[in-house]
Write an enzyme that holds these catalytic residues in place. Structure first.
Site, mmCIF file in Angstrom:
data_model
loop_
_atom_site.group_PDB
_atom_site.id
_atom_site.type_symbol
_atom_site.label_atom_id
_atom_site.label_comp_id
_atom_site.label_asym_id
_atom_site.label_seq_id
_atom_site.Cartn_x
_atom_site.Cartn_y
_atom_site.Cartn_z
ATOM 1 C CG ASP A 69 -1.832 1.165 1.311
ATOM 2 O OD1 ASP A 69 -2.800 1.191 0.531
ATOM 3 O OD2 ASP A 69 -1.595 2.053 2.158
ATOM 4 C CD GLU A 99 -2.403 2.394 -3.281
ATOM 5 O OE1 GLU A 99 -3.590 2.714 -3.414
ATOM 6 O OE2 GLU A 99 -1.808 2.431 -2.186
#
Length: 556
Positions: free
Chosen positions: A221, A290
């Site tokens: 993330d 990401e």
């Protein structure tokens, strides 16, 4: 041989050898199904999905024809950001179950032939993490530099002009330590300081804990947010006309800066290489990053360069509002120009953005659009992430103000309603008012449209989006050109309505055309080609192919 019948009316002959062809690197061209545990399936009646709920639905997931599960955070957390604020990297939050439940998930997923990729939130933790509790006590304790601390300016104001994605300054005053700490997200999510050698080593230990438990990889993330500029330079002002992309509206204060110093620093490359070195000790494992930077395509190429960094990455270019042949040609073309040997991953929906049939469908929410969106995303070169409910054609749910849970939406209501609308519970059947999700009151209401269009209803309908997904993903596995072939964008044949490109693998060639409009369009297809898969497509006597609204054709 076996035949797969598709809605186009064509029957494709598939050899068993092709259908079971093993890939050296399983993740190249794979389809990864994202499970948002809170909203997937609840087995204990508390209204929140859990790990046993994922286990219960493994048959369903396997039958979709996907290769892996990406499981969003299930770690111990105060849930201020619903798991993306971790208070213990090595434990399961009680609302999701126990570590033994996760071990069972890994074991049973493998029995179904499914890989498990878990979310890892490395750039920040919860302020309730033991590390932050210790770091905040003094400027001299062993973890004093594990977070980003800075003195106030002479006038008492924050160290610089950095802004939090969730609104306001990215700095929060801590009375005990008499310093500000950095938080790129919620103030309850302090940023870790990756300039600290000890912190970096500890993060690698946290990753290895899960590798030793058998996970097949990590979705990382906000991975470009790990490092900050140590000089704490102000971000430059961004003119209004430049405030597009990255998923932020032009009137969002975050969009008013070039984020040159609060993320995407050069030091991050060495850290990614240390992560890759760790995973290389566990053959078959993978990293998916990401990436949301000022130039996400360039950053993605940098982060996946060679065989020493991330295996693959994805950005927000296809999670944005823009939906046109030009946008696809520009995005895919620009990435292909810079990525070299790197590998992209595409997603058109996830837990942070409006569902694709609502975001791109211009209010025309129908099965044809949902089918077209899947085939388009799955036909690009790269790996594909499918978000739960996408295989059902689910639309964005409209959440009443009093039902909002997302702090992002609560902060910016009514201009921005947050992310709850894409996070509502899965609708499994008609067995209860909660559509089979839970026997208790769900943490978010089940959407009425989803309830009517639930899994059990679609399983019985041969023309449903769900059954189309299963058939298409089965067929795609037999098409090396789609799984791992090269891509050639046909800018001369693409129009304001039509997106055209070609996928090739050795002697195999697939010509793809997608009508991205709500009116009929005509495609001058390659001479002699046959429609292998199509929806709303028919060949005219003159050799052209007519595509209905949101129709498509893949020709061989």
């Amino acid at each position: 041989m076996k035949n797969v019948s598709l809605k186009s009316g064509h029957s494709l002959s598939i050899t068993e050898s092709n259908a079971t062809q093993a890939q050296h690197e399983w993740w190249r061209g794979a389809v990864i199904y994202q499970v948002y545990p809170r909203s997937f399936c609840d087995t204990n009646g508390d209204g929140i999905g859990d790990i046993q709920g994922i286990i219960k639905k493994l048959d369903y997931i396997a039958e979709l024809g996907v290769d892996a599960l990406w499981v969003s955070p299930f770690f111990k957390s105060p849930m201020k950001d619903f798991g993306y604020d971790i208070s213990d990297y090595r434990d399961v939050d009680p609302i999701f179950g126990k570590l033994t439940d996760f071990d069972e998930l890994i074991a049973k997923a493998k029995q179904h032939g499914l890989k498990i990729v878990i979310d890892q939130v490395l750039s920040h933790t919860s302020d309730q993490h033991a590390w932050f509790q210790e770091s905040s006590r003094s400027k001299t304790n062993p973890k004093a530099d594990w977070y980003v601390w800075a003195d106030a300016k002479a006038d008492g104001s924050p160290p610089n002009n950095w802004i939090s994605i969730f609104g306001g300054s990215a700095w929060e005053w801590h009375e005990g330590r008499q310093q500000y700490y950095l938080h790129n997200f919620l103030k309850s999510q302090p940023d870790l300081n990756f300039h600290s050698d000890a912190l970096r080593q500890q993060i690698l230990h946290e990753l290895e804990f899960w590798l030793q438990r058998g996970v097949d990889g990590f979705r990382l993330d906000a991975i470009n947010f790990c490092y900050h500029d140590q000089s704490l330079r102000d971000n430059p002002f961004k003119p209004v006309e430049k405030r597009t992309g990255r998923g932020f509206s032009p009137d969002n204060p975050y969009a008013a800066q070039y984020h040159l110093y609060d993320n995407t620093q050069s030091e991050n490359i060495a850290f990614l290489e240390s992560v890759r070195a760790l995973l290389d000790r566990y053959p078959g494992t993978v990293t998916l990053g990401e990436i949301n930077s000022e130039d996400s395509l360039k950053t993605l190429a940098e982060y996946t360069q060679g065989k020493t960094r991330l295996h693959m990455g994805y950005n927000f270019e296809l999670l944005a509002d823009e939906f046109s042949p030009h946008h696809f040609l520009h995005t895919v073309g620009a990435l292909e120009e810079v990525i070299g040997e790197g590998w992209p991953c595409w997603a058109v929906s996830n837990h942070d953005v409006t569902r694709v049939v609502s975001r791109w469908g211009s209010g025309k929410h129908n099965n044809d659009f949902a089918k077209m969106a899947l085939v388009l995303a799955a036909s690009l070169r790269g790996t594909l992430c499918v978000y739960q409910g996408e295989e059902l054609g689910f639309t964005q749910a409209d959440i009443a103000r009093e039902d909002l849970q997302d702090p992002f939406g609560i902060e910016f209501w009514p201009d921005f309603k947050g992310r709850d609308g894409c996070r509502t519970p899965m609708a499994w059947d008609t067995s209860s008012t909660n559509a089979g999700f839970s026997d208790g009151k769900p943490w978010l209401p089940v959407d009425d449209a989803h309830r009517r269009n639930n899994v059990s209803v679609q399983q019985q309908d041969p023309e449903s989006v769900l059954n189309f997904y299963k058939q298409f993903l089965q067929w795609r596995r037999t098409m090396p050109a789609l799984v791992s072939g090269e891509i050639n964008l046909n800018t001369s044949s693409s129009t304001d309505q039509l997106l055209v490109f070609r996928r090739t693998n050795h002697d195999t060639e697939i010509h793809a055309c997608f009508n991205l409009s709500d009116s009929t369009a005509v495609w001058n297809a390659a001479a002699g080609s046959q429609i292998a898969l199509g929806n709303g497509a028919k060949r005219n006597d003159n050799g052209t192919i007519e595509l209905g609204p949101y129709g498509f054709a893949l020709c061989i």
